[in-house]
Design a protein around this motif. Structure first.
Motif, PDB file in Angstrom:
ATOM      1  N   TYR A 159       0.441   5.344   1.278  1.00  0.00           N
ATOM      2  CA  TYR A 159      -0.568   6.331   2.158  1.00  0.00           C
ATOM      3  C   TYR A 159      -0.014   7.676   1.860  1.00  0.00           C
ATOM      4  CZ  TYR A 159      -3.182   2.531   4.619  1.00  0.00           C
ATOM      5  OH  TYR A 159      -4.045   1.294   4.851  1.00  0.00           O
TER       6      TYR A 159
ATOM      7  N   PHE B  22       0.620  -1.163  -0.027  1.00  0.00           N
ATOM      8  CA  PHE B  22       0.120   0.003   0.174  1.00  0.00           C
ATOM      9  C   PHE B  22       0.876   1.212   0.024  1.00  0.00           C
ATOM     10  CE2 PHE B  22      -3.683  -2.701   1.482  1.00  0.00           C
ATOM     11  CZ  PHE B  22      -2.987  -3.522   2.143  1.00  0.00           C
TER      12      PHE B  22
ATOM     13  N   PHE C 160       3.968   7.045   2.684  1.00  0.00           N
ATOM     14  CA  PHE C 160       4.350   6.191   3.465  1.00  0.00           C
ATOM     15  C   PHE C 160       4.012   4.878   2.666  1.00  0.00           C
ATOM     16  CE2 PHE C 160       5.758   7.926   7.296  1.00  0.00           C
ATOM     17  CZ  PHE C 160       4.959   8.947   7.579  1.00  0.00           C
TER      18      PHE C 160
ATOM     19  N   VAL D 194      -0.172  -4.528   9.447  1.00  0.00           N
ATOM     20  CA  VAL D 194       0.339  -3.728   8.304  1.00  0.00           C
ATOM     21  C   VAL D 194       1.564  -2.852   9.009  1.00  0.00           C
ATOM     22  CG1 VAL D 194      -0.209  -1.734   6.840  1.00  0.00           C
ATOM     23  CG2 VAL D 194      -1.985  -3.496   7.313  1.00  0.00           C
ATOM     24  N   ILE D 195       2.579  -2.987   8.403  1.00  0.00           N
ATOM     25  CA  ILE D 195       3.835  -2.144   8.755  1.00  0.00           C
ATOM     26  C   ILE D 195       4.245  -1.286   7.898  1.00  0.00           C
ATOM     27  CG2 ILE D 195       4.566  -4.114  10.332  1.00  0.00           C
ATOM     28  CD1 ILE D 195       6.552  -4.941   8.019  1.00  0.00           C
ATOM     29  N   PHE D 196       4.865  -0.066   8.397  1.00  0.00           N
ATOM     30  CA  PHE D 196       5.066   0.986   7.641  1.00  0.00           C
ATOM     31  C   PHE D 196       6.535   1.364   7.365  1.00  0.00           C
ATOM     32  CE2 PHE D 196       1.122   3.180   6.968  1.00  0.00           C
ATOM     33  CZ  PHE D 196       0.268   2.325   7.527  1.00  0.00           C
ATOM     34  N   GLY D 197       6.821   1.935   6.219  1.00  0.00           N
ATOM     35  CA  GLY D 197       8.411   2.374   6.163  1.00  0.00           C
ATOM     36  C   GLY D 197       8.514   3.779   6.724  1.00  0.00           C
ATOM     37  N   PRO D 198       9.566   4.244   6.804  1.00  0.00           N
ATOM     38  CA  PRO D 198      10.040   5.652   7.337  1.00  0.00           C
ATOM     39  C   PRO D 198       9.238   6.818   6.584  1.00  0.00           C
ATOM     40  CG  PRO D 198      11.818   4.825   6.262  1.00  0.00           C
ATOM     41  CD  PRO D 198      10.994   3.815   6.102  1.00  0.00           C
TER      42      PRO D 198
END
Lengths: 117, 117
Positions: free
Chosen positions: B37, B35, B91, B105-109
């Motif tokens: 965002y 994804f 993101f 769900v995990i996010f990048g920096p």
């Protein structure tokens, strides 16, 4: 239903006090996530629920943090004995189960900004 | 180890030009979702686009397209015809463990995009 709702939007508290945040997910979503976001960083996963069951907790979630989701509806995140390092935006998100392959994005609330002074 | 890498902390693009925001990910799952965002200064997380790991075609949503290269584990976001309102943090996120107890769900920096008039 207008989306994920979080309350309060802002919270200022003194170090050592307890705080509680509430999240109301989109009604048909059975997955609910809590994230913490500090300035200039991406959201960090804290914990998530499937219905009322808390399925995973991050190592970031110290013993001072507890989350509940009674009856699989709204969720609360409580921080006990707050510290200045707890100052952050706390984001809640909800999604569909994600069984198989599908459009399974998480929908986010507007967050609760916590400031510990 | 970082699951999501976004190597561009900040990007500038001229209005009406196209821009590519990089994202690489790491997972051993066969079934996962990717994804993007957008988070404007107001703080809300806005879902932009989704790519499933089994989708053979790159996802497109209006001016957004996702350049998915599975073998290289990259999922770059392309924004065409940039607008001033595109200025925001972006993101990249991944949902792995679909339907399992570690589904999250995990996010990048993040990458900060600034559109120049």
């Amino acid at each position: 239903d207008t989306g994920v709702s979080q309350n309060p939007r802002h919270k200022i508290t003194k170090r050592g006090q307890n705080v509680t945040f509430r999240c109301d997910p989109i009604s048909e979503h059975n997955r609910l996530y809590w994230y913490r976001q500090t300035l200039g960083q991406g959201p960090e996963f804290l914990t998530y629920f499937q219905n009322e069951a808390q399925l995973e907790k991050s190592r970031l979630l110290s013993d001072r943090f507890s989350a509940e989701r009674p009856k699989g509806s709204f969720s609360t995140l409580e921080i006990q004995r707050t510290e200045q390092g707890d100052s952050a935006m706390y984001l809640c998100a909800s999604s569909f189960p994600g069984q198989g392959i599908g459009h399974t994005e998480a929908f986010f609330g507007q967050g609760t900004r916590l400031t510990v002074v | 180890a970082q699951k999501i890498t976004q190597t561009q902390p900040g990007m500038f693009v001229q209005e009406k030009e196209a821009v590519t925001l990089d994202c690489t990910y790491d997972t051993s799952d066969q079934s996962y979702g990717l994804f993007w965002y957008k988070q404007p200064s107001s703080g809300e997380m806005i879902f932009l686009i989704y790519q499933g790991s089994y989708d053979e075609q790159n996802a497109t949503e209006g001016r957004y397209s996702l350049n998915f290269q599975k073998a290289r584990k990259s999922a770059n976001l392309v924004i065409s015809a940039s607008q001033l309102g595109d200025s925001a943090m972006y993101f990249c996120a991944m949902r792995e463990g679909l339907g399992t107890s570690y589904d999250k769900v995990i996010f990048g920096p993040g990458t900060s995009l600034s559109v120049i008039p």
